[in-house]
Scaffold this active site. Structure first.
Site, PDB file in Angstrom:
ATOM      1  N   TYR A 196       0.838  -1.194   0.000  1.00  0.00           N
ATOM      2  CA  TYR A 196       0.000   0.000   0.000  1.00  0.00           C
ATOM      3  C   TYR A 196       0.882   1.257   0.000  1.00  0.00           C
ATOM      4  CZ  TYR A 196      -3.657   3.252   1.522  1.00  0.00           C
ATOM      5  OH  TYR A 196      -4.523   4.310   1.618  1.00  0.00           O
ATOM      6  N   THR A 198       1.519   3.693   1.856  1.00  0.00           N
ATOM      7  CA  THR A 198       2.277   4.127   3.035  1.00  0.00           C
ATOM      8  C   THR A 198       3.289   3.088   3.511  1.00  0.00           C
ATOM      9  OG1 THR A 198       0.611   3.223   4.540  1.00  0.00           O
ATOM     10  CG2 THR A 198       0.329   5.514   3.850  1.00  0.00           C
ATOM     11  N   LYS A 199       3.350   1.931   2.871  1.00  0.00           N
ATOM     12  CA  LYS A 199       4.146   0.830   3.403  1.00  0.00           C
ATOM     13  C   LYS A 199       5.628   0.969   3.066  1.00  0.00           C
ATOM     14  CE  LYS A 199       0.825  -1.376   5.452  1.00  0.00           C
ATOM     15  NZ  LYS A 199      -0.301  -0.443   5.314  1.00  0.00           N
ATOM     16  N   ASN A 200       6.441   0.082   3.634  1.00  0.00           N
ATOM     17  CA  ASN A 200       7.894   0.169   3.481  1.00  0.00           C
ATOM     18  C   ASN A 200       8.339  -0.056   2.042  1.00  0.00           C
ATOM     19  OD1 ASN A 200       7.402   0.072   6.264  1.00  0.00           O
ATOM     20  ND2 ASN A 200       9.401  -0.820   6.682  1.00  0.00           N
TER      21      ASN A 200
END
Length: 405
Positions: A196, A198-200
């Site tokens: 997603y 916002t993920k790493n």
């Protein structure tokens, strides 16, 4: 193109620094990869997806990887792969994203919510045993490495009376988390990752399921695309056959070549991004450790594992009005968030999920204190300093006002 971090930012007054909570950074290489796929004439699941699966499996040390449309769909598919009777009990933390519990419901199973330790944000063997005593032995459990911290999966499985082959790991926060020196991704029946925005490893959307079981991998590959025995790529290759069969129910949950090509390029930057996340967490630690009313995030004990630092969730002392702090930080142009609203506090799940009679004291306490600060690889030291200054001012102002009253 690699992400360049300015280690010595120019001096800027804190009130002039804008700090977004998240940053979906798509590298130049990933942009070029997307353009290559757009020009190829094939956009949906194909050779790029297969290559991304192989490269990702190698990165986390898993035998197999199956690319899917989201981590949520990955969790649902992983649970479906167990072949459990409808209504079977599945333990899950109440301190998680609502989609992870929706996945249990959509798989036709019954979620049993488990309370968490207010310090770690994750279930303990004791809270797992409380849930089992209340509702009986579960058929499976999903375990989340909350914020990127390391959950003690073997201990939680033992408390539930389950083997690791009955555990689905929700690793939406945990790309970069390790148990000892072993990356998360190969210890249980299935591990589900998120890409997603916002993920790493940000792609905007998408997910991956890893497993060491070749038969589970085969099942997941079919189930992610309606249960069809042959996807479009194989059917339309020169010499491919148009024929296929559907032996059981599946989902429309495949990843596109467009996402996969971007993912392959982004994956090459992940080690540097994870290194920067650790630097950011360490700087926050240093600047906030002595601030009254602010407790630092939990992290694995020395030598037991690695935190992925997907989130940096501080806890505010009782008596501090979190919403007032959030509003003041917003005025200072600092983005924040709260992870998460405990699932048992959400109307739908309060109605349909099983909640132990003892209640959710740990999660309720933690929720009232939580505040997630910005953490992403392009955050500069100057921005971190501005966040800490704004947070210190906001909490100090409340302490001062309460003292005066």
């Amino acid at each position: 193109m690699t992400t360049r971090i300015n280690a010595v930012p120019r001096a800027v007054p804190a009130e002039e620094v804008e700090v977004p909570f998240a940053d979906c950074y798509i590298t130049t290489a990933a942009q070029h990869a997307a353009l290559r796929v757009l020009r190829s004439g094939w956009l949906t699941t194909g050779r790029e997806v297969a290559a991304f699966e192989a490269e990702f499996a190698g990165y986390v040390g898993a035998g197999h990887a199956v690319a899917v449309s989201s981590c949520t769909q990955g969790i649902e598919l992983a649970l479906r792969s167990f072949g459990l009777p409808r209504g079977s009990l599945v333990l899950t933390s109440t301190m998680t994203f609502c989609g992870a519990v929706q996945a249990i419901v959509h798989a036709g199973l019954q979620p049993v919510l488990v309370d968490v330790d207010a310090g770690t944000g994750m279930p303990t063997p004791a809270t797992v045993r409380d849930a089992v005593r209340a509702y009986g032995p579960p058929a499976a459990m999903t375990v989340v490495h909350w914020a990127g911290d390391l959950a003690d999966v073997p201990a939680l499985a033992e408390a539930a009376g389950l083997t690791l082959d009955q555990i689905v790991v929700d690793a939406a926060h945990a790309l970069g988390t390790s148990a000892g020196t072993t990356p998360i991704g190969s210890q249980c029946a299935a591990t589900c990752f998120s890409f997603y925005a916002t993920k790493n490893l940000p792609l905007g959307e998408g997910g991956m399921v890893t497993t060491n079981d070749p038969e589970r991998s085969r099942w997941l590959h079919q189930a992610r695309l309606h249960g069809m025995t042959a996807d479009a790529w194989r059917r339309y290759l020169p010499g491919g056959s148009w024929r296929y069969d559907v032996a059981e129910a599946g989902l429309k949950a495949n990843m596109t070549d467009l996402q996969a090509a971007m993912g392959r390029a982004q994956l090459t930057h992940l080690p540097a991004w994870q290194h920067r996340r650790a630097q950011i967490a360490a700087r926050y630690d240093t600047l906030l450790a002595a601030q009254p009313g602010i407790a630092l995030p939990h992290r694995p004990a020395l030598g037991t594992g690695t935190h992925a630092w997907h989130l940096y969730p501080v806890r505010l002392a009782p008596g501090i009005d979190r919403d007032e702090v959030i509003a003041e930080l917003a005025q200072r142009r600092v983005g924040t968030s709260v992870h998460f609203i405990p699932v048992h506090q959400l109307t739908y799940f309060a109605r349909i999920a099983s909640v132990p009679p003892a209640g959710m004291a740990g999660a309720d306490t933690l929720f009232g204190q939580l505040l997630s600060l910005p953490i992403h690889p392009r955050l500069t030291d100057g921005q971190i300093d501005a966040v800490c200054a704004a947070l210190a001012d906001a909490t100090h102002r409340q302490f001062t006002r309460k003292g005066a009253s």
